[in-house]
Design an enzyme around this catalytic site. Structure first.
Site, PDB file in Angstrom:
ATOM      1  CB  SER A 161      -0.892   0.000   1.248  1.00 17.31           C
ATOM      2  OG  SER A 161      -1.512   1.260   1.438  1.00 17.31           O
ATOM      3  CE1 TYR A 187      -2.964  -1.922   5.856  1.00 16.19           C
ATOM      4  CE2 TYR A 187      -2.664   0.320   5.049  1.00 16.19           C
ATOM      5  CZ  TYR A 187      -3.031  -0.998   4.822  1.00 16.19           C
ATOM      6  OH  TYR A 187      -3.452  -1.399   3.576  1.00 16.19           O
TER       7      TYR A 187
END
Length: 314
Positions: A161, A187
């Protein structure tokens, strides 16, 4: 192939997975897509199946997996779609999946993940996002290494990501035992780990003919955002181009995954990070676009492999 220049393809951010694999024949090849019953995992599995691959979707929710498999089979002329249980946060589940796999494996798409969740720990005390997004997939891929090596020319796809730009892997405190837990940093760290895994696995497994690459799929509203504020997507969209994130539907979001998993355009390419069907440019800082230099650092990649193997007692 000698990798000296940035890889580009004719496809764009708007290309769909089906368009990327148009004319590609995957008959006789076997693929696994983790998290294949939701979000871009569904369309990744659908495109691979439509091209003729035998696809296994590895999922926590078997009922959802069966419904997805039926839907894919109905829309791809009955291509075989299998369903198997897999909980990446549970190492026993990963071990069981690996033990149950027989025969060669040509394509492994490490797609499943959890994003920006409240502080949660596995029974081992590991931070959940790192445990799921990285350690679970690390154990899966290394466990399936013999099957990948047996396939000849196998490909591993690591779905990362742009959030990796938020944080490197903080080796001194990976599991937030010393610093305050912050969902987005956790994350981001896990997504950086996904890229570093591709770098090191690509190096280690080159002699087996296995290529490994990472990617940013784009901004796609899916169940991945279930832990965020209800208006998060709308607020991010309102920021427009200032975030650098390309917003897509699920068919477009799966395109870069299948490009790396099956397109002849990237044959032999390994250890790289792609976005919008192109290799990304290295950036020192930013948001949305590019790949951080620390995510491609070979020394960090080797260290992460060692740390991961130690944690998993491999």
């Amino acid at each position: 192939m000698t990798q000296t220049t940035r890889i580009t393809t004719p496809f764009t951010a708007q290309s769909t997975a089906a368009e990327v694999l148009e004319g590609v024949d995957l008959r006789g090849r076997r693929a696994i897509v983790t998290g294949g019953a939701s979000g871009i995992g569904v369309e990744t599995a659908r495109a691979l199946a439509a091209a003729g691959a035998e696809v296994t979707i590895a999922v926590r929710d078997l009922d959802a997996g069966k419904r997805t498999a039926e839907d894919i089979a109905a829309t791809t002329a009955g291509a075989p779609v299998l369903v198997a249980p897999l909980d990446l946060a549970d190492q026993a589940s990963v071990a069981a999946f690996v033990a149950g796999w027989e025969g060669p494996l040509h394509i492994l798409v490490n797609n499943a993940g959890v994003m920006a969740c409240p502080e949660t720990r596995t029974p081992e005390g590991w931070e959940l996002q790192f445990a799921t997004n990285h350690l679970g997939h690390f154990a899966l891929a290394t466990g399936l290494h013999p099957a990948l090596a047996a396939a000849g020319g196998a490909r591993v796809v690591s779905v990362s990501s742009s959030a990796h730009l938020r944080s490197p892997v903080v080796f001194d405190d990976i599991h937030f035992k010393e610093r305050p837990y912050e969902p987005w940093l956790a994350y981001g760290q896990s997504k950086t780990a996904n890229v570093l895994f591709a770098v090191e696995a690509g190096r280690r497994w080159a002699g087996d003919g296995i290529t490994v690459n990472a990617l940013m799929p784009g901004g796609i509203p899916t169940g991945l955002q279930r832990h965020l504020e209800p208006d998060y997507i709308e607020r991010r969209r309102a920021l427009g181009n200032s975030t650098g994130v390309t917003w897509k539907n699920t068919e477009q979001g799966a395109a870069t995954s299948v490009l790396l998993g099956a397109s002849p355009l990237v044959e032999g390419v390994s250890g790289r990070y792609f976005e919008d069907n192109q290799e990304a440019e290295v950036v020192e800082s930013g948001e949305g676009r590019g790949v951080a230099a620390y995510a491609l650092d070979p020394e960090a990649a080797t260290l992460l492999w060692q740390v991961s193997a130690d944690l998993l007692d491999l």
